[in-house]
Design an enzyme around this catalytic site. Structure first.
Site, PDB file in Angstrom:
ATOM      1  N   LYS A 150     -13.139  -4.644  14.911  1.00 32.34           N
ATOM      2  CA  LYS A 150     -11.923  -4.786  15.233  1.00 32.34           C
ATOM      3  C   LYS A 150     -11.514  -3.520  15.065  1.00 32.34           C
ATOM      4  O   LYS A 150     -11.383  -3.010  16.047  1.00 32.34           O
ATOM      5  CB  LYS A 150     -10.893  -5.759  14.599  1.00 32.34           C
ATOM      6  CG  LYS A 150     -10.760  -7.263  14.283  1.00 32.34           C
ATOM      7  CD  LYS A 150      -9.739  -7.541  14.461  1.00 32.34           C
ATOM      8  CE  LYS A 150      -9.178  -7.239  13.106  1.00 32.34           C
ATOM      9  NZ  LYS A 150     -10.207  -8.062  11.636  1.00 32.34           N
ATOM     10  N   ARG A 186      -1.000 -11.088  11.747  1.00 33.08           N
ATOM     11  CA  ARG A 186      -1.776 -12.275  11.109  1.00 33.08           C
ATOM     12  C   ARG A 186      -1.353 -13.313  10.866  1.00 33.08           C
ATOM     13  O   ARG A 186      -1.655 -14.599   9.776  1.00 33.08           O
ATOM     14  CB  ARG A 186      -1.987 -11.424   9.785  1.00 33.08           C
ATOM     15  CG  ARG A 186      -3.444 -10.435   9.721  1.00 33.08           C
ATOM     16  CD  ARG A 186      -3.270  -9.507   8.357  1.00 33.08           C
ATOM     17  NE  ARG A 186      -4.789  -9.501   8.219  1.00 33.08           N
ATOM     18  CZ  ARG A 186      -5.433  -8.263   7.987  1.00 33.08           C
ATOM     19  NH1 ARG A 186      -4.695  -7.832   8.723  1.00 33.08           N
ATOM     20  NH2 ARG A 186      -6.074  -8.630   7.567  1.00 33.08           N
ATOM     21  N   ARG A 200     -20.039  -2.269   4.641  1.00 32.11           N
ATOM     22  CA  ARG A 200     -19.153  -1.208   4.211  1.00 32.11           C
ATOM     23  C   ARG A 200     -19.249  -1.645   2.945  1.00 32.11           C
ATOM     24  O   ARG A 200     -18.527  -0.021   2.599  1.00 32.11           O
ATOM     25  CB  ARG A 200     -18.132  -1.829   5.656  1.00 32.11           C
ATOM     26  CG  ARG A 200     -17.005  -1.499   5.133  1.00 32.11           C
ATOM     27  CD  ARG A 200     -16.604  -1.627   6.272  1.00 32.11           C
ATOM     28  NE  ARG A 200     -14.699  -1.983   5.940  1.00 32.11           N
ATOM     29  CZ  ARG A 200     -14.307  -3.490   6.582  1.00 32.11           C
ATOM     30  NH1 ARG A 200     -14.017  -3.066   7.892  1.00 32.11           N
ATOM     31  NH2 ARG A 200     -13.947  -4.376   6.282  1.00 32.11           N
ATOM     32  N   ARG A 228     -15.002   0.364  -0.305  1.00 32.93           N
ATOM     33  CA  ARG A 228     -13.283  -0.152  -0.151  1.00 32.93           C
ATOM     34  C   ARG A 228     -13.272  -1.864  -1.367  1.00 32.93           C
ATOM     35  O   ARG A 228     -14.054  -2.436  -1.218  1.00 32.93           O
ATOM     36  CB  ARG A 228     -12.985  -1.079   0.964  1.00 32.93           C
ATOM     37  CG  ARG A 228     -12.040  -0.113   2.162  1.00 32.93           C
ATOM     38  CD  ARG A 228     -11.501  -1.053   3.389  1.00 32.93           C
ATOM     39  NE  ARG A 228     -11.545  -1.731   3.727  1.00 32.93           N
ATOM     40  CZ  ARG A 228     -11.094  -2.096   4.305  1.00 32.93           C
ATOM     41  NH1 ARG A 228     -10.560  -1.863   5.848  1.00 32.93           N
ATOM     42  NH2 ARG A 228     -10.853  -3.860   4.400  1.00 32.93           N
ATOM     43  N   ARG A 264     -10.871 -13.753   1.859  1.00 37.30           N
ATOM     44  CA  ARG A 264     -10.425 -12.843   2.906  1.00 37.30           C
ATOM     45  C   ARG A 264     -10.713 -13.881   4.382  1.00 37.30           C
ATOM     46  O   ARG A 264      -9.619 -13.898   4.817  1.00 37.30           O
ATOM     47  CB  ARG A 264     -10.422 -11.508   2.986  1.00 37.30           C
ATOM     48  CG  ARG A 264      -9.654 -10.420   2.009  1.00 37.30           C
ATOM     49  CD  ARG A 264     -10.922  -9.125   2.145  1.00 37.30           C
ATOM     50  NE  ARG A 264     -10.059  -7.805   3.506  1.00 37.30           N
ATOM     51  CZ  ARG A 264     -11.458  -7.596   3.926  1.00 37.30           C
ATOM     52  NH1 ARG A 264     -12.100  -7.687   3.207  1.00 37.30           N
ATOM     53  NH2 ARG A 264     -11.565  -6.777   4.355  1.00 37.30           N
TER      54      ARG A 264
HETATM   55  P1  AMP Z   1      -7.625  -5.021   7.004  1.00 40.21           P
HETATM   56  O1  AMP Z   1      -7.526  -3.384   7.317  1.00 40.21           O
HETATM   57  O2  AMP Z   1      -7.194  -5.434   8.542  1.00 40.21           O
HETATM   58  O3  AMP Z   1      -8.364  -5.673   7.038  1.00 40.21           O
HETATM   59  O4  AMP Z   1      -6.814  -5.036   5.870  1.00 40.21           O
HETATM   60  C1  AMP Z   1      -6.460  -4.715   4.999  1.00 40.21           C
HETATM   61  C2  AMP Z   1      -5.300  -5.518   4.337  1.00 40.21           C
HETATM   62  O5  AMP Z   1      -4.801  -5.176   4.153  1.00 40.21           O
HETATM   63  C3  AMP Z   1      -5.764  -6.907   4.268  1.00 40.21           C
HETATM   64  O6  AMP Z   1      -6.804  -7.487   3.598  1.00 40.21           O
HETATM   65  C4  AMP Z   1      -4.106  -7.503   3.901  1.00 40.21           C
HETATM   66  O7  AMP Z   1      -4.034  -6.989   2.327  1.00 40.21           O
HETATM   67  C5  AMP Z   1      -2.897  -6.021   4.236  1.00 40.21           C
HETATM   68  N1  AMP Z   1      -3.010  -6.190   5.692  1.00 40.21           N
HETATM   69  C6  AMP Z   1      -3.765  -5.706   6.561  1.00 40.21           C
HETATM   70  N2  AMP Z   1      -3.137  -6.097   8.207  1.00 40.21           N
HETATM   71  C7  AMP Z   1      -2.017  -7.358   7.586  1.00 40.21           C
HETATM   72  C8  AMP Z   1      -0.685  -8.058   8.095  1.00 40.21           C
HETATM   73  N3  AMP Z   1      -0.524  -7.879   9.088  1.00 40.21           N
HETATM   74  N4  AMP Z   1       0.106  -8.803   7.081  1.00 40.21           N
HETATM   75  C9  AMP Z   1      -0.504  -9.059   6.358  1.00 40.21           C
HETATM   76  N5  AMP Z   1      -1.126  -8.268   4.997  1.00 40.21           N
HETATM   77  C10 AMP Z   1      -1.526  -7.375   5.957  1.00 40.21           C
END
Ligand code: AMP
Length: 197
Positions: free
Chosen positions: A17, A92, A131, A137, A148
């Site tokens: 993404k 989400r 990654r 990360r 996740r």
């Molecule tokens: P991502 O970079 O999109 O994989 O997001 C990394 C982490 O940030 C996720 O595992 C959540 O802990 C938090 N996060 C990101 N976007 C959201 C969202 N829309 N709602 C809740 N938590 C989020």
């Protein structure tokens, strides 16, 4: 807030993404907004929001909707979003869908398209393993990655049906070369009358 393209990118962690968001942002001339990036920035800078979000992120859980919804409201009210935006990683949960619907309705606008990036679990686990080595990360640790993915299946995958019911979803195979995946998406957007600015 009227003209311009408003789109969402939905898909499991590791589907690509973030990579595609950057490409599409450039091609469509709209800002790419990643709630994950905004949270990571806050964690790094130890802001009050970052301090609240960190434990959820490290565990691979979603940050609570109330925090996430406030954050996205602030971001979408910035002037650079007035002519469209691309959301990567938001909404989400169904609560976040309701929040976004309300926000857009208040501003007299709506979504144009939801791009679903499809990639199966084995592939995304392998991508995230790489990654983790490259970017370090903390939530790319293998057991956190599995969690996740579960959180995605439970809380986020159902949104595809919600948006599917509104005929907004285009499903794109996320496997292959980055440029090839971008081309697939742009072709599908063009078929819906959406093209670069
Ligand atoms: P991502 O970079 O999109 O994989 O997001 C990394 C982490 O940030 C996720 O595992 C959540 O802990 C938090 N996060 C990101 N976007 C959201 C969202 N829309 N709602 C809740 N938590 C989020």
């Amino acid at each position: 807030m009227t003209s311009g393209t408003r789109l969402l990118l939905i898909g499991p962690p590791g589907a690509g993404k973030g990579t595609q968001a950057a490409k599409l942002s450039e091609a469509l001339g709209v800002p790419a907004i990643s709630t994950g990036d905004i949270f990571r920035h806050n964690v790094k800078n130890e802001t009050p929001l970052g301090v609240q979000a960190k434990a959820f992120m490290d565990a691979g859980d979603n940050v609570p909707d109330s925090l996430t919804n406030d954050l996205i409201t602030d971001r979408l009210e910035q002037p650079d979003c007035s002519e469209g935006f691309l959301l990567d990683g938001y909404p989400r949960t169904t609560d976040q869908v309701r929040h976004l619907d309300g926000f857009l309705a208040e501003h007299g606008t709506s979504l144009d398209v939801v791009v679903q990036l499809v990639a199966d679990a084995d592939v995304v686990v392998e991508r995230l393993r790489k990654r983790a080595l490259e970017q370090g990360r903390s939530d790319d640790d293998e057991s956190v990655v599995r969690h996740r993915l579960e959180v995605y299946e439970e809380q986020t995958a159902p949104l595809i049906d919600v948006y599917g019911g509104r005929e907004l979803v285009v499903a794109i195979d996320g496997l292959g070369e980055i440029t090839e995946v971008t081309r697939r998406i742009m072709d599908q957007l063009a078929a819906r009358g959406i093209s670069g600015s």
